[in-house]
Design a protein around this motif. Sequence first.
Motif, PDB file in Angstrom:
ATOM      1  N   VAL A   1      68.576  60.516  -1.476  1.00 52.42           N
ATOM      2  CA  VAL A   1      67.814  59.409  -2.066  1.00 52.42           C
ATOM      3  C   VAL A   1      66.382  59.829  -2.399  1.00 52.42           C
ATOM      4  O   VAL A   1      65.790  60.679  -1.738  1.00 52.42           O
ATOM      5  N   TRP A   2      65.835  59.217  -3.436  1.00 53.45           N
ATOM      6  CA  TRP A   2      64.454  59.481  -3.852  1.00 53.45           C
ATOM      7  C   TRP A   2      63.510  58.589  -3.056  1.00 53.45           C
ATOM      8  O   TRP A   2      63.213  57.464  -3.440  1.00 53.45           O
ATOM      9  N   THR A   3      63.061  59.106  -1.918  1.00 59.57           N
ATOM     10  CA  THR A   3      62.243  58.295  -1.010  1.00 59.57           C
ATOM     11  C   THR A   3      61.009  59.024  -0.483  1.00 59.57           C
ATOM     12  O   THR A   3      60.258  58.450   0.306  1.00 59.57           O
ATOM     13  N   LYS A   4      60.780  60.258  -0.886  1.00 62.46           N
ATOM     14  CA  LYS A   4      59.617  60.992  -0.370  1.00 62.46           C
ATOM     15  C   LYS A   4      58.509  60.997  -1.420  1.00 62.46           C
ATOM     16  O   LYS A   4      58.658  61.549  -2.507  1.00 62.46           O
ATOM     17  N   PHE A   5      57.409  60.367  -1.056  1.00 63.96           N
ATOM     18  CA  PHE A   5      56.254  60.251  -1.949  1.00 63.96           C
ATOM     19  C   PHE A   5      55.099  61.086  -1.390  1.00 63.96           C
ATOM     20  O   PHE A   5      54.473  60.717  -0.402  1.00 63.96           O
ATOM     21  N   THR A   6      54.826  62.212  -2.037  1.00 63.85           N
ATOM     22  CA  THR A   6      53.744  63.107  -1.581  1.00 63.85           C
ATOM     23  C   THR A   6      52.507  63.025  -2.469  1.00 63.85           C
ATOM     24  O   THR A   6      51.442  63.487  -2.079  1.00 63.85           O
ATOM     25  N   PHE A   7      52.628  62.465  -3.653  1.00 67.03           N
ATOM     26  CA  PHE A   7      51.520  62.300  -4.598  1.00 67.03           C
ATOM     27  C   PHE A   7      50.722  63.585  -4.794  1.00 67.03           C
ATOM     28  O   PHE A   7      49.512  63.626  -4.544  1.00 67.03           O
ATOM     29  N   PRO A   8      51.354  64.654  -5.254  1.00 67.02           N
ATOM     30  CA  PRO A   8      50.656  65.940  -5.383  1.00 67.02           C
ATOM     31  C   PRO A   8      49.467  65.886  -6.340  1.00 67.02           C
ATOM     32  O   PRO A   8      48.473  66.591  -6.135  1.00 67.02           O
ATOM     33  N   GLY A   9      49.545  65.041  -7.364  1.00 63.33           N
ATOM     34  CA  GLY A   9      48.444  64.961  -8.322  1.00 63.33           C
ATOM     35  C   GLY A   9      47.164  64.413  -7.727  1.00 63.33           C
ATOM     36  O   GLY A   9      46.071  64.691  -8.215  1.00 63.33           O
ATOM     37  N   ARG A  10      47.275  63.646  -6.639  1.00 60.33           N
ATOM     38  CA  ARG A  10      46.088  63.041  -6.020  1.00 60.33           C
ATOM     39  C   ARG A  10      45.376  64.015  -5.083  1.00 60.33           C
ATOM     40  O   ARG A  10      44.203  63.838  -4.770  1.00 60.33           O
ATOM     41  N   GLN A  11      46.135  65.006  -4.603  1.00 64.20           N
ATOM     42  CA  GLN A  11      45.566  66.046  -3.719  1.00 64.20           C
ATOM     43  C   GLN A  11      44.791  65.450  -2.542  1.00 64.20           C
ATOM     44  O   GLN A  11      43.736  65.940  -2.155  1.00 64.20           O
ATOM     45  N   GLY A  12      45.327  64.369  -1.996  1.00 62.32           N
ATOM     46  CA  GLY A  12      44.733  63.767  -0.796  1.00 62.32           C
ATOM     47  C   GLY A  12      43.427  63.053  -1.010  1.00 62.32           C
ATOM     48  O   GLY A  12      42.717  62.749  -0.040  1.00 62.32           O
ATOM     49  N   LYS A  13      43.060  62.753  -2.239  1.00 68.02           N
ATOM     50  CA  LYS A  13      41.755  62.127  -2.513  1.00 68.02           C
ATOM     51  C   LYS A  13      41.606  60.783  -1.813  1.00 68.02           C
ATOM     52  O   LYS A  13      40.553  60.474  -1.255  1.00 68.02           O
ATOM     53  N   TYR A  14      42.660  59.957  -1.861  1.00 66.28           N
ATOM     54  CA  TYR A  14      42.571  58.619  -1.286  1.00 66.28           C
ATOM     55  C   TYR A  14      43.198  58.529   0.090  1.00 66.28           C
ATOM     56  O   TYR A  14      42.773  57.742   0.929  1.00 66.28           O
ATOM     57  N   ASP A  15      44.243  59.325   0.324  1.00 63.57           N
ATOM     58  CA  ASP A  15      45.036  59.171   1.538  1.00 63.57           C
ATOM     59  C   ASP A  15      45.959  60.378   1.681  1.00 63.57           C
ATOM     60  O   ASP A  15      46.467  60.883   0.676  1.00 63.57           O
ATOM     61  N   ASN A  16      46.149  60.822   2.908  1.00 64.30           N
ATOM     62  CA  ASN A  16      47.046  61.957   3.138  1.00 64.30           C
ATOM     63  C   ASN A  16      48.433  61.523   3.592  1.00 64.30           C
ATOM     64  O   ASN A  16      49.266  62.358   3.927  1.00 64.30           O
ATOM     65  N   TYR A  17      48.672  60.208   3.608  1.00 66.32           N
ATOM     66  CA  TYR A  17      49.933  59.701   4.142  1.00 66.32           C
ATOM     67  C   TYR A  17      51.097  60.092   3.241  1.00 66.32           C
ATOM     68  O   TYR A  17      51.023  59.973   2.014  1.00 66.32           O
TER      69      TYR A  17
END
Length: 361
Positions: free
Chosen positions: A31-47
């Motif tokens: 399932v597609w359930t892992k959200f790492t947000f690579p484009g944000r590079q932890g700017k807002y949140d590392n969760y």
Amino acid sequence: MGADETETIEADIKAEDNHLHNIENNKTVEVWTKFTFPGRQGKYDNYIWTWHNFTGIDYDERKNQEEILEFEGHEWDENVDSENNNFDYLMGADLDFTVSETVEQLEKWGHWFSEMTKIDGFRLDAIKHIDFKYFDKWLEQRAKQLDKKLFIVGEYWSEDLGKLEHYLEQSGDKIQLFDVPLHFNLKEASSTNGEFDMRTLFDNTLTASQPELSVTFVDNHDTQEGQALQSWIPAWFKEHAYSLILLRKKGTPTVFWGDLYGIPSHNVNPVGDNLRTMIALRKGSEFLRENDYFDHPDIIGWTNILKIDNKEYGLSCILTNKNGGSKYMIIDKAYAGKVYIDLFGRHEIPITLDQNGGAEF
């Protein structure tokens, strides 16, 4: 939706028309359930969001198969709409509000979003699929954070007034709701060849039962032709419908962009200048008194006393869904002898009020 990676987990397959009924237990799914947000590079949140934050999803990547999946160790929220036996699941990766990290992240996002935008309120979409009590605390925090009273309206798409009233009770009356039952009454009045009893337009509506929590509308982006909730009000009845929400005291009216400006891609014309006139009247007036003449199945009317720039004026409205006709209506005895004109310009002959402040309109 739009996860960055898949995860392989165990899930139960649920029936499309009964989300509490198992078709298959403990199926291994991808399932597609892992959200790492690579484009944000932890700017807002590392969760990192994973399947633990969610209750279910509707797609198994391993088999390229659409099916409603409830994840192992998770259960749909119970305090939701009862359609399909439980309508917690709608689409995408379904948030699990029993997971503390999920709630913490939504609070963190809500604080960031409100701080960035300084907005005055929220339109909450598809709330019948979200735990009825969830928004109580979340909205309370937003009001404290912004230090102002927020305008909150929720979209609970149901013709059943009882369901809307139940939601208001569960949510602590913090959220106004769109009056969906009224929309369907307008739809029926406009599309039944004059057979609808106009006296019943406000029967079983939120505007009649709890006007202070009712947000009235004629149409919206979902009711357009070709949309999932298609229930478009015909053009001939649009002015009638808007008069019923803009020129009456009860409810908080909303005007659909497509009615005001048209929808060129669908060959839908604007309702016209009369709608702008009604908007201006509503915006610039305080509605003081209202008398209803809902006493005929085909022709109804009402009169108002409006305050505009600290001066009082009388207003008379009459409409039909069948044949033409007239109705005697009283505005106010104090207005005896005053001359009234048709604001929409259809009737050129003025009408003079009699000694009772009324006339045959």
